[in-house]
Write an enzyme that holds these catalytic residues in place. Structure first.
Site, PDB file in Angstrom:
ATOM      1  N   ASP A  10      -0.564  -9.994  -9.420  1.00 24.67           N
ATOM      2  CA  ASP A  10       0.858  -9.934  -9.057  1.00 24.67           C
ATOM      3  C   ASP A  10       0.942  -9.724  -7.546  1.00 24.67           C
ATOM      4  O   ASP A  10       0.394  -8.755  -7.021  1.00 24.67           O
ATOM      5  CB  ASP A  10       1.508  -8.749  -9.806  1.00 24.67           C
ATOM      6  CG  ASP A  10       2.988  -8.575  -9.460  1.00 24.67           C
ATOM      7  OD1 ASP A  10       3.542  -9.396  -8.701  1.00 24.67           O
ATOM      8  OD2 ASP A  10       3.587  -7.602  -9.955  1.00 24.67           O
ATOM      9  N   ASP A 110       5.383 -15.271  -8.742  1.00 22.66           N
ATOM     10  CA  ASP A 110       4.334 -14.531  -8.022  1.00 22.66           C
ATOM     11  C   ASP A 110       3.309 -13.847  -8.923  1.00 22.66           C
ATOM     12  O   ASP A 110       2.621 -12.943  -8.476  1.00 22.66           O
ATOM     13  CB  ASP A 110       4.965 -13.514  -7.058  1.00 22.66           C
ATOM     14  CG  ASP A 110       5.375 -12.223  -7.732  1.00 22.66           C
ATOM     15  OD1 ASP A 110       5.727 -12.269  -8.925  1.00 22.66           O
ATOM     16  OD2 ASP A 110       5.326 -11.175  -7.075  1.00 22.66           O
ATOM     17  N   GLU A 111       3.219 -14.274 -10.178  1.00 23.09           N
ATOM     18  CA  GLU A 111       2.259 -13.632 -11.087  1.00 23.09           C
ATOM     19  C   GLU A 111       1.492 -14.673 -11.869  1.00 23.09           C
ATOM     20  O   GLU A 111       2.027 -15.727 -12.203  1.00 23.09           O
ATOM     21  CB  GLU A 111       3.006 -12.808 -12.146  1.00 23.09           C
ATOM     22  CG  GLU A 111       3.463 -11.472 -11.682  1.00 23.09           C
ATOM     23  CD  GLU A 111       4.195 -10.728 -12.778  1.00 23.09           C
ATOM     24  OE1 GLU A 111       3.790 -10.809 -13.954  1.00 23.09           O
ATOM     25  OE2 GLU A 111       5.188 -10.069 -12.442  1.00 23.09           O
TER      26      GLU A 111
HETATM   27  P1  TTP Z   1       8.247  -8.800  -8.598  1.00 23.08           P
HETATM   28  O1  TTP Z   1       6.803  -9.154  -8.689  1.00 23.08           O
HETATM   29  O2  TTP Z   1       8.875  -8.056  -9.722  1.00 23.08           O
HETATM   30  O3  TTP Z   1       8.507  -7.895  -7.309  1.00 23.08           O
HETATM   31  P2  TTP Z   1       7.828  -7.980  -5.875  1.00 23.08           P
HETATM   32  O4  TTP Z   1       6.726  -8.983  -5.810  1.00 23.08           O
HETATM   33  O5  TTP Z   1       8.900  -8.140  -4.856  1.00 23.08           O
HETATM   34  O6  TTP Z   1       7.272  -6.500  -5.713  1.00 23.08           O
HETATM   35  P3  TTP Z   1       5.965  -5.842  -6.362  1.00 23.08           P
HETATM   36  O7  TTP Z   1       5.138  -5.424  -5.190  1.00 23.08           O
HETATM   37  O8  TTP Z   1       6.515  -4.671  -7.114  1.00 23.08           O
HETATM   38  O9  TTP Z   1       5.308  -6.855  -7.222  1.00 23.08           O
HETATM   39  O10 TTP Z   1       9.111 -10.090  -8.352  1.00 23.08           O
HETATM   40  C1  TTP Z   1       8.668 -11.200  -7.594  1.00 23.08           C
HETATM   41  C2  TTP Z   1       9.794 -11.772  -6.762  1.00 23.08           C
HETATM   42  O11 TTP Z   1      10.888 -12.103  -7.603  1.00 23.08           O
HETATM   43  C3  TTP Z   1      10.348 -10.799  -5.737  1.00 23.08           C
HETATM   44  O12 TTP Z   1       9.623 -10.809  -4.528  1.00 23.08           O
HETATM   45  C4  TTP Z   1      11.748 -11.272  -5.573  1.00 23.08           C
HETATM   46  C5  TTP Z   1      12.117 -11.851  -6.908  1.00 23.08           C
HETATM   47  N1  TTP Z   1      12.965 -10.881  -7.639  1.00 23.08           N
HETATM   48  C6  TTP Z   1      14.335 -10.999  -7.553  1.00 23.08           C
HETATM   49  O13 TTP Z   1      14.848 -11.908  -6.892  1.00 23.08           O
HETATM   50  N2  TTP Z   1      15.130 -10.092  -8.195  1.00 23.08           N
HETATM   51  C7  TTP Z   1      14.616  -9.050  -8.920  1.00 23.08           C
HETATM   52  O14 TTP Z   1      15.367  -8.238  -9.491  1.00 23.08           O
HETATM   53  C8  TTP Z   1      13.178  -8.934  -9.010  1.00 23.08           C
HETATM   54  C9  TTP Z   1      12.556  -7.804  -9.788  1.00 23.08           C
HETATM   55  C10 TTP Z   1      12.412  -9.877  -8.354  1.00 23.08           C
HETATM   56 MG    MG Z   2       5.207  -9.070  -7.292  1.00 28.19          MG
END
Ligand code: TTP
Ligand code: MG
Length: 368
Positions: A10, A110-111
């Site tokens: 992730d 992103d995962e």
């Molecule tokens: P995530 O992987 O949930 O969050 P992240 O990568 O920003 O942070 P983390 O370090 O905790 O992994 O989500 C991936 C992308 O999806 C994030 O960068 C932006 C988008 N996103 C939104 O637009 N709205 C949201 O509510 C969430 C959770 C994510």
């Molecule tokens: Mg992320």
């Protein structure tokens, strides 16, 4: 089933990290990425924020004005979502990761899950080395950090990846699964949102250990067979879902013939609204969000017209979808003198948001 080794990669604060990548001077500042609704300069919601901004209490989903308040005395930088750029980076990351996997499954932008069982000869020590190799490679080749969880299945690796962020690595060997999960809150499981959590709390269940010890028949009587069995197994870290590439439809569309040819906006909107409802049901079943909305109009002379609009970020909001469809038909009716015979709605640019992946299997409508 022989023991598997599954990895969940992730990317950290993904949208914000992409912005830092093209402008490294941002790295030392709080960075917030927002989806701006356009109503006023600051209306909209936070999409994500870098970890400096998170230290001030900024979170995904928070109103932008609230994030601005929290960061009022800092050198914060607020940027709009540039989804096209993030997708480009995501494609590079996924192409890099895919090579390391026996089986690969991208989830969201992103995962990704990687089944690496054969690649590491079912050896968790080797899986740890491989994880470090992947983290180093992503940093040097793409310039991004990620958090990785490694476990015997998707469920455990996902929870493991969330335990340590950013730039984390959490390995959970099969014999440690129970003790790793036991103290965690039940909402770590996909499919447990606020309502289910409250219901479980009335049954005295707050941790995964509570859930694992709860009588499965009672769970079934409260939540139904599918969910009851899922909760029972998941609380013990049992998950047989294979890692597999998902084939997503390119688009979903519905079209219908009006009862008579018309130019009356209200009648067209009503029918289009029904088509939107049908499309939304399909998207929900498949856990898809959309980014492009289009209308199709077949006119009284049988000519076919199409109009599209692409949003700056994916959505699953039916009201937003209907507003845009209404707008598009409005615009279109202003451009023609003919009456309309058939109308259609088509959504495309579909993607699957992370975190929602298991919900449909178990029929729970709740969102985390
Ligand atoms: P995530 O992987 O949930 O969050 P992240 O990568 O920003 O942070 P983390 O370090 O905790 O992994 O989500 C991936 C992308 O999806 C994030 O960068 C932006 C988008 N996103 C939104 O637009 N709205 C949201 O509510 C969430 C959770 C994510
Ligand atoms: Mg992320």
């Amino acid at each position: 089933m022989p023991e598997r080794i599954v990895m969940l990669v992730d990317l950290d604060y993904f949208f914000a990290q992409c912005e830092e990548l093209r402008k490294p001077s941002l790295r030392s500042k709080p960075v917030v990425i927002g989806v701006y609704s356009g109503r006023t300069a600051d209306s909209g919601a936070v999409s994500t924020a870098n970890y400096i901004a998170r230290n001030y209490g900024v979170k995904s989903g928070m109103p932008i004005f609230q994030a601005k308040k929290k960061l009022s005395n800092t050198e914060s930088v607020f940027l709009p979502v540039d989804y096209t750029f993030y997708e480009e980076i995501s494609t590079r990351v996924m192409n890099f990761l895919r090579v390391y996997a026996d089986a690969f499954e991208q989830v969201g932008i992103d995962e990704a899950y990687l089944d690496v069982t054969h690649r590491v000869n079912a050896d968790f020590e080797k899986a740890e080395q491989l994880s470090r190799e992947i983290k180093d490679g992503l940093r040097s080749r793409v310039g991004l950090t990620c958090s990785i969880g490694v476990g015997p299945n998707k469920l455990v690796s996902k929870i493991a990846a969330d335990r340590k962020k950013p730039d984390g690595l959490t390995i959970v060997k099969p014999e440690k699964v129970r003790s790793f999960l036991a103290p965690l809150a039940i909402d770590q499981l996909i499919g447990i949102g606020k309502k289910t959590r409250e219901k479980m709390s009335t049954l005295g269940i707050t941790t995964l250990d509570d859930l694992a010890g709860f009588d499965v028949q009672k769970l079934i009587s409260v939540f139904g067979r599918n969910l009851g069995v899922y909760f029972h197994n998941a609380s013990q870290g049992i998950d047989k879902e294979p890692v597999q590439e998902r084939k997503q439809p390119e688009s979903v569309s519905r079209i219908c013939t009006l009862s008579e040819n018309t130019r009356e906006a209200k009648r067209i909107f009503e029918k289009a609204s029904e088509l939107c409802d049908e499309i939304q049901r399909t998207l929900k079943e498949r856990n898809l969000t959309l980014r492009t909305i289009g209308i199709i109009a077949v006119m009284s002379d049988l000519s076919i017209h199409v109009k599209n609009r692409t949003l700056e970020a994916p959505t699953e909001d039916i009201e937003q979808m209907k507003r845009i469809v209404d707008d598009l038909f409005d615009e279109f009716l202003g451009e023609t003198q003919l009456s309309v015979r058939r109308i259609g709605v088509k959504v495309s640019n579909l993607s699957q948001p992370s975190n929602h992946s298991l919900l449909t299997y178990f029929g729970d409508k709740e969102r985390n």
